[in-house]
Scaffold this motif. Structure first.
Motif, PDB file in Angstrom:
ATOM      1  N   MET A   1       0.785  -1.253   0.142  1.00 45.06           N
ATOM      2  CA  MET A   1      -0.146   0.177  -0.057  1.00 45.06           C
ATOM      3  C   MET A   1       0.747   1.188  -0.011  1.00 45.06           C
ATOM      4  N   SER A   2       0.492   2.075  -0.924  1.00 44.14           N
ATOM      5  CA  SER A   2       1.267   3.247  -0.965  1.00 44.14           C
ATOM      6  C   SER A   2       0.798   4.444   0.220  1.00 44.14           C
ATOM      7  N   ASP A   3       1.892   5.102   0.809  1.00 37.72           N
ATOM      8  CA  ASP A   3       1.466   6.074   1.607  1.00 37.72           C
ATOM      9  C   ASP A   3       1.773   7.452   1.058  1.00 37.72           C
ATOM     10  N   LEU A   4       2.241   7.390  -0.144  1.00 34.34           N
ATOM     11  CA  LEU A   4       2.275   8.937  -0.773  1.00 34.34           C
ATOM     12  C   LEU A   4       1.880   8.506  -2.305  1.00 34.34           C
ATOM     13  N   ARG A   5       1.102   9.583  -2.763  1.00 34.48           N
ATOM     14  CA  ARG A   5       0.740   9.775  -4.260  1.00 34.48           C
ATOM     15  C   ARG A   5       1.474  10.801  -4.741  1.00 34.48           C
ATOM     16  N   ILE A   6       2.097  10.742  -5.862  1.00 28.16           N
ATOM     17  CA  ILE A   6       2.965  11.539  -6.658  1.00 28.16           C
ATOM     18  C   ILE A   6       2.549  11.781  -8.105  1.00 28.16           C
ATOM     19  N   ALA A   7       1.790  12.822  -8.566  1.00 26.55           N
ATOM     20  CA  ALA A   7       1.670  13.064  -9.938  1.00 26.55           C
ATOM     21  C   ALA A   7       2.713  13.597 -10.893  1.00 26.55           C
ATOM     22  N   VAL A   8       2.938  12.854 -11.914  1.00 26.09           N
ATOM     23  CA  VAL A   8       3.808  13.131 -12.857  1.00 26.09           C
ATOM     24  C   VAL A   8       2.961  14.183 -13.800  1.00 26.09           C
ATOM     25  N   ILE A   9       3.129  15.623 -13.977  1.00 23.20           N
ATOM     26  CA  ILE A   9       2.161  16.467 -14.756  1.00 23.20           C
ATOM     27  C   ILE A   9       3.000  16.580 -15.993  1.00 23.20           C
ATOM     28  N   LEU A  10       2.269  16.122 -17.091  1.00 22.51           N
ATOM     29  CA  LEU A  10       2.840  16.594 -18.585  1.00 22.51           C
ATOM     30  C   LEU A  10       2.285  17.682 -18.893  1.00 22.51           C
ATOM     31  N   GLY A  11       3.143  18.744 -18.969  1.00 23.82           N
ATOM     32  CA  GLY A  11       2.706  20.065 -19.062  1.00 23.82           C
ATOM     33  C   GLY A  11       2.723  20.865 -20.358  1.00 23.82           C
ATOM     34  N   SER A  12       2.387  20.064 -21.409  1.00 26.15           N
ATOM     35  CA  SER A  12       2.618  20.593 -22.862  1.00 26.15           C
ATOM     36  C   SER A  12       1.330  19.580 -23.592  1.00 26.15           C
ATOM     37  N   THR A  13       0.476  20.372 -24.229  1.00 24.19           N
ATOM     38  CA  THR A  13      -0.451  19.752 -25.163  1.00 24.19           C
ATOM     39  C   THR A  13      -0.351  20.232 -26.632  1.00 24.19           C
ATOM     40  N   ARG A  14       0.921  20.575 -27.032  1.00 25.45           N
ATOM     41  CA  ARG A  14       1.113  21.122 -28.231  1.00 25.45           C
ATOM     42  C   ARG A  14       0.868  19.502 -29.332  1.00 25.45           C
ATOM     43  N   PRO A  15       0.465  19.708 -30.231  1.00 21.42           N
ATOM     44  CA  PRO A  15       0.639  18.489 -31.285  1.00 21.42           C
ATOM     45  C   PRO A  15       2.071  18.153 -31.628  1.00 21.42           C
ATOM     46  N   GLY A  16       2.471  17.130 -31.621  1.00 22.59           N
ATOM     47  CA  GLY A  16       3.891  16.621 -31.823  1.00 22.59           C
ATOM     48  C   GLY A  16       4.882  16.770 -30.768  1.00 22.59           C
ATOM     49  N   ARG A  17       4.301  17.008 -29.616  1.00 20.17           N
ATOM     50  CA  ARG A  17       5.144  17.537 -28.304  1.00 20.17           C
ATOM     51  C   ARG A  17       5.986  16.369 -27.903  1.00 20.17           C
ATOM     52  N   ARG A  18       7.136  16.682 -27.365  1.00 18.85           N
ATOM     53  CA  ARG A  18       8.169  15.481 -27.322  1.00 18.85           C
ATOM     54  C   ARG A  18       8.012  15.000 -25.724  1.00 18.85           C
ATOM     55  N   GLY A  19       7.011  15.524 -24.935  1.00 19.36           N
ATOM     56  CA  GLY A  19       7.014  15.302 -23.800  1.00 19.36           C
ATOM     57  C   GLY A  19       6.192  14.134 -23.335  1.00 19.36           C
ATOM     58  N   GLU A  20       5.680  13.349 -24.384  1.00 19.82           N
ATOM     59  CA  GLU A  20       5.073  12.115 -24.013  1.00 19.82           C
ATOM     60  C   GLU A  20       6.264  11.016 -23.767  1.00 19.82           C
ATOM     61  N   VAL A  21       7.473  11.254 -24.700  1.00 19.61           N
ATOM     62  CA  VAL A  21       8.361  10.141 -24.599  1.00 19.61           C
ATOM     63  C   VAL A  21       9.143  10.499 -23.191  1.00 19.61           C
ATOM     64  N   VAL A  22       9.272  11.556 -22.877  1.00 20.29           N
ATOM     65  CA  VAL A  22       9.936  12.001 -21.505  1.00 20.29           C
ATOM     66  C   VAL A  22       8.982  11.457 -20.513  1.00 20.29           C
ATOM     67  N   SER A  39       1.456   8.607 -10.936  1.00 20.93           N
ATOM     68  CA  SER A  39       0.262   8.619 -11.784  1.00 20.93           C
ATOM     69  C   SER A  39       0.737   9.810 -12.878  1.00 20.93           C
ATOM     70  N   LEU A  40       0.498   9.367 -14.034  1.00 17.37           N
ATOM     71  CA  LEU A  40       0.784  10.472 -15.066  1.00 17.37           C
ATOM     72  C   LEU A  40      -0.697  11.351 -15.067  1.00 17.37           C
ATOM     73  N   VAL A  41      -0.495  12.537 -14.933  1.00 19.47           N
ATOM     74  CA  VAL A  41      -1.505  13.593 -15.254  1.00 19.47           C
ATOM     75  C   VAL A  41      -1.116  14.378 -16.268  1.00 19.47           C
ATOM     76  N   ASP A  42      -1.682  14.056 -17.551  1.00  9.88           N
ATOM     77  CA  ASP A  42      -1.524  14.807 -18.947  1.00  9.88           C
ATOM     78  C   ASP A  42      -2.530  15.770 -18.765  1.00  9.88           C
ATOM     79  N   LEU A  43      -1.993  17.000 -19.205  1.00 10.25           N
ATOM     80  CA  LEU A  43      -2.883  18.249 -19.149  1.00 10.25           C
ATOM     81  C   LEU A  43      -3.872  18.261 -20.401  1.00 10.25           C
ATOM     82  N   LEU A  44      -3.758  17.267 -21.450  1.00  9.73           N
ATOM     83  CA  LEU A  44      -4.495  17.044 -22.570  1.00  9.73           C
ATOM     84  C   LEU A  44      -5.681  16.339 -22.146  1.00  9.73           C
ATOM     85  N   ASP A  45      -5.836  15.537 -20.790  1.00  9.05           N
ATOM     86  CA  ASP A  45      -7.179  15.089 -20.288  1.00  9.05           C
ATOM     87  C   ASP A  45      -7.804  16.220 -19.678  1.00  9.05           C
TER      88      ASP A  45
END
Length: 187
Positions: A1-22, A39-45
């Motif tokens: 069980m996890s005692d911490l929750r960390i979001a990895v926030i993908l901060g670009s929504t640009r078409p063709g962004r390189r952030g997804e692979v990062v 957890s991944l939090v993608d600003l596109l969502d």
């Protein structure tokens, strides 16, 4: 069980962004961490319009359903790793807008940075540090900076130097440590 929750926030929504692979690279390393849920939090969502709340976020009186959903998402995490490109010596406007939408949900949490750009995104991180200080996020020292010239191949594949593995581990350690400590402040 996890005692911490960390979001990895993908901060670009640009078409063709390189952030997804990062983000994929960061998340692959995060999966090996124990006692923490990443957890991944993608600003596109989270398609937030430009600020449309009638009251300042510090009042916490959100009226928009999109704002309430975003507040619930951000409020559920203990810390964040922001993945950001550098646009014109700063962060993408979509990331700034997402930060500005809520206030208390960011407070007394920890953050780290993974940036990319022509000079590694370092100027974007410097801008982001000041912005996050204003919403009471404690940011750690360790950051990762990837160059679009040396850390991506000609086809756009992410090929970071293996030395970044240790830097990412150090950032995970720092964010987790600070996030755990700041939980006691929020309790």
């Amino acid at each position: 069980m996890s005692d911490l929750r960390i979001a990895v926030i993908l901060g670009s929504t640009r078409p063709g962004r390189r952030g997804e692979v990062v983000a994929d690279w960061v998340m692959a390393r995060a999966k090996a961490r124990s006692g923490v849920e990443y957890s991944l939090v993608d600003l596109l969502d989270y398609p937030l319009p430009h600020m449309d709340e009638p009251l300042p976020p510090s009042f916490g009186q959100y009226v928009g359903e999109h704002t309430k959903a975003w507040a619930e998402t951000i409020g559920s995490y203990d810390g964040f790793i922001f993945i950001t490109p550098e646009y014109n010596h700063s962060i993408p406007s979509v990331l700034k807008n997402a930060i500005d939408y809520v206030y208390a949900e960011w407070n007394d949490k920890a953050a780290g940075f993974v940036a990319y750009g022509t000079v590694g995104g370092t100027r974007a991180v410097e801008q982001l540090r000041g912005i996050l200080s204003a919403v009471k996020i404690a940011h750690v020292h360790q950051q990762l900076s990837f160059s679009v010239f040396t850390d991506f191949d000609e086809a756009g594949a992410f090929t970071p130097d293996p030395r970044n593995e240790q830097a990412m581990k150090t950032q995970f350690d720092q964010v987790e440590s600070w996030a755990r400590a700041l939980k006691t402040v929020r309790a």
